[in-house]
Design an enzyme around this catalytic site. Structure first.
Site, PDB file in Angstrom:
ATOM      1  N   SER A 166       0.648  -1.276  -0.054  1.00  9.81           N
ATOM      2  CA  SER A 166       0.148  -0.032   0.062  1.00  9.81           C
ATOM      3  C   SER A 166       1.037   1.292  -0.151  1.00  9.81           C
ATOM      4  O   SER A 166       0.461   2.434  -0.230  1.00  9.81           O
ATOM      5  CB  SER A 166      -0.858  -0.080   1.286  1.00  9.81           C
ATOM      6  N   HIS A 177      -0.742  -2.655  -6.934  1.00  7.52           N
ATOM      7  CA  HIS A 177      -1.575  -2.299  -5.997  1.00  7.52           C
ATOM      8  C   HIS A 177      -3.164  -2.415  -6.210  1.00  7.52           C
ATOM      9  O   HIS A 177      -3.613  -1.599  -6.831  1.00  7.52           O
ATOM     10  CB  HIS A 177      -1.129  -0.904  -5.182  1.00  7.52           C
TER      11      HIS A 177
HETATM   12  P1  NAI Z   1      -3.783  -9.793   5.953  1.00 11.47           P
HETATM   13  O1  NAI Z   1      -3.251  -9.700   7.216  1.00 11.47           O
HETATM   14  O2  NAI Z   1      -5.132 -10.064   5.592  1.00 11.47           O
HETATM   15  O3  NAI Z   1      -2.959 -11.022   5.278  1.00 11.47           O
HETATM   16  C1  NAI Z   1      -1.623 -11.090   5.341  1.00 11.47           C
HETATM   17  C2  NAI Z   1      -1.082 -12.650   5.043  1.00 11.47           C
HETATM   18  O4  NAI Z   1       0.327 -12.832   4.992  1.00 11.47           O
HETATM   19  C3  NAI Z   1      -1.536 -13.429   6.336  1.00 11.47           C
HETATM   20  O5  NAI Z   1      -2.375 -14.622   5.941  1.00 11.47           O
HETATM   21  C4  NAI Z   1      -0.202 -13.934   6.738  1.00 11.47           C
HETATM   22  O6  NAI Z   1      -0.085 -15.134   7.419  1.00 11.47           O
HETATM   23  C5  NAI Z   1       0.531 -13.844   5.696  1.00 11.47           C
HETATM   24  N1  NAI Z   1       2.227 -13.663   5.999  1.00 11.47           N
HETATM   25  C6  NAI Z   1       2.680 -12.589   6.661  1.00 11.47           C
HETATM   26  N2  NAI Z   1       4.107 -12.897   6.373  1.00 11.47           N
HETATM   27  C7  NAI Z   1       4.268 -13.960   5.481  1.00 11.47           C
HETATM   28  C8  NAI Z   1       5.446 -14.680   4.893  1.00 11.47           C
HETATM   29  N3  NAI Z   1       6.619 -14.133   5.232  1.00 11.47           N
HETATM   30  N4  NAI Z   1       5.353 -15.508   4.041  1.00 11.47           N
HETATM   31  C9  NAI Z   1       4.303 -15.931   3.684  1.00 11.47           C
HETATM   32  N5  NAI Z   1       2.844 -15.337   4.040  1.00 11.47           N
HETATM   33  C10 NAI Z   1       3.048 -14.405   5.053  1.00 11.47           C
HETATM   34  O7  NAI Z   1      -3.346  -8.500   5.195  1.00 11.47           O
HETATM   35  P2  NAI Z   1      -3.985  -7.894   3.978  1.00 11.47           P
HETATM   36  O8  NAI Z   1      -5.230  -6.878   4.305  1.00 11.47           O
HETATM   37  O9  NAI Z   1      -4.377  -8.695   2.833  1.00 11.47           O
HETATM   38  O10 NAI Z   1      -2.678  -6.897   3.353  1.00 11.47           O
HETATM   39  C11 NAI Z   1      -1.801  -7.786   2.634  1.00 11.47           C
HETATM   40  C12 NAI Z   1      -0.927  -6.574   1.690  1.00 11.47           C
HETATM   41  O11 NAI Z   1      -1.967  -5.864   0.936  1.00 11.47           O
HETATM   42  C13 NAI Z   1      -0.477  -5.487   2.630  1.00 11.47           C
HETATM   43  O12 NAI Z   1       0.997  -5.133   1.971  1.00 11.47           O
HETATM   44  C14 NAI Z   1      -1.212  -4.240   2.663  1.00 11.47           C
HETATM   45  O13 NAI Z   1      -0.803  -3.127   2.917  1.00 11.47           O
HETATM   46  C15 NAI Z   1      -1.677  -4.660   1.011  1.00 11.47           C
HETATM   47  N6  NAI Z   1      -3.126  -4.007   0.941  1.00 11.47           N
HETATM   48  C16 NAI Z   1      -4.002  -3.995   1.892  1.00 11.47           C
HETATM   49  C17 NAI Z   1      -5.131  -3.622   1.484  1.00 11.47           C
HETATM   50  C18 NAI Z   1      -6.366  -3.778   2.533  1.00 11.47           C
HETATM   51  O14 NAI Z   1      -7.562  -3.023   2.414  1.00 11.47           O
HETATM   52  N7  NAI Z   1      -6.196  -4.320   3.782  1.00 11.47           N
HETATM   53  C19 NAI Z   1      -5.657  -2.803   0.297  1.00 11.47           C
HETATM   54  C20 NAI Z   1      -4.415  -2.779  -0.686  1.00 11.47           C
HETATM   55  C21 NAI Z   1      -3.312  -3.296  -0.272  1.00 11.47           C
END
Ligand code: NAI
Length: 290
Positions: A120, A141
């Protein structure tokens, strides 16, 4: 320009699971990876029910839904990504953790593969710097939820090649998305504008100017936003919002980006938003009438 046939998605949370679904529905073989097997199980369940919903609304035929599910594979083993054309990272919003992953992906991925990040706010140039292929690293993104939101913001790092940009843009367009392009500065376009507004909504609550309901109603009805800023923060995840504010604060060097202490406190308390059942609002109670 090579057509993307196989894709890896690392991180199977809110974003990664939606991105994997998009790939599978659009005819791409997808490996979805997470370090947490429970997260993979949750992702598999949520993708199945999401595809089933598309079928029941006649937005996808039963046969296409079944094929899409057949193109998806789930694993904790990063090595499975060795033949992917494009790998999209969607893990936790931490530069150190993402860099460690990019270092590993660079060793595993085939020479021609593109490494994209769904970050993000974190610098694509710095993620690229730990790899031996900075020309093939790019920001892709997606907005939340990826299958529904129409936008993909593409971020070019200092060395991203035109070929990498064109393949990534073609992939986003194959998913039916409109593409915007940002230079690589903290928060890019969308979050540079959105997150200070969400942070300001927290300050408005923190300083007792208004209730959470009035802040959200004010912004919904006063500015025609579909969701109030505090509701949106719960939807995005308060941990993600806080991480982005920290990146803006560090990267742009202005105190106006300092995260609101209330946002920090909620994250410290584990009130991460909808994904945890509690954030600004408590989702164990009937949904707030806003
Ligand atoms: P989330 O917390 O729902 O999911 C993250 C996942 O990554 C978890 O299942 C975790 O177990 C896994 N994980 C963490 N470290 C890991 C590793 N080293 N290897 C493999 N898996 C790993 O997070 P979310 O919301 O899906 O966000 C993910 C990314 O997307 C972030 O960079 C965030 O900034 C970006 N993003 C989020 C948005 C949102 O609205 N939540 C919108 C656009 C981008």
């Amino acid at each position: 320009m090579a057509d993307t046939k196989s894709m890896g998605v690392v991180g199977s949370g809110q974003m990664g699971s939606g991105i994997a679904q998009l790939g599978a529905v659009h005819g791409i073989d997808v490996w979805l990876i997470d370090s947490d097997p429970d997260a993979l199980a949750r992702a598999s369940k949520s993708i199945s029910s999401s595809i089933q919903r598309l079928v029941s609304k006649a937005q996808l035929s039963q046969a296409a839904g079944t094929s899409a599910l057949g193109r998806l594979r789930f694993t904790t083993n990063l090595e499975e990504l060795c033949s992917a054309d494009v790998i999209i990272e969607a893990i936790v919003e931490s530069e150190d953790v993402k860099k460690k992953l990019f270092l590993e992906l660079d060793k595993i991925a085939k020479r021609s593969a593109i490494l994209a990040s769904n970050t993000s706010s974190i610098s694509i140039t710095r993620l690229a710097s730990v790899t031996s292929r900075p020309r093939q690293v790019i920001g892709m993104h997606f907005m939340n939820p990826p299958p529904i939101m129409k936008l993909v913001e593409i971020v070019r790092g200092a060395d991203t090649s035109d070929e990498t940009f064109n393949v990534t843009k073609a992939l986003a367009e194959r998913f039916g998305k409109t593409v915007i392009c940002s230079q690589d500065y903290s928060g890019f376009i969308v979050n540079r504008i959105l997150m200070p507004m969400i942070n300001e909504a927290f300050f408005t609550l923190f300083t007792g100017i208004a209730t959470k309901e009035d802040i959200d109603t004010g912004m919904k009805l006063g500015t025609n936003h579909p969701m109030g800023p505090l509701q949106l923060a719960d939807f995005i995840g308060l941990d993600v919002c806080l991480s982005i504010m920290k990146v803006l604060h560090a990267g742009l060097g202005d105190s106006k980006y300092a995260p609101c202490p209330l946002l920090v406190q909620y994250v410290d308390a584990g009130r991460l938003g909808r994904k945890r059942g509690i954030g600004v609002y408590d989702y164990s109670k009937p949904s707030p009438r806003l």
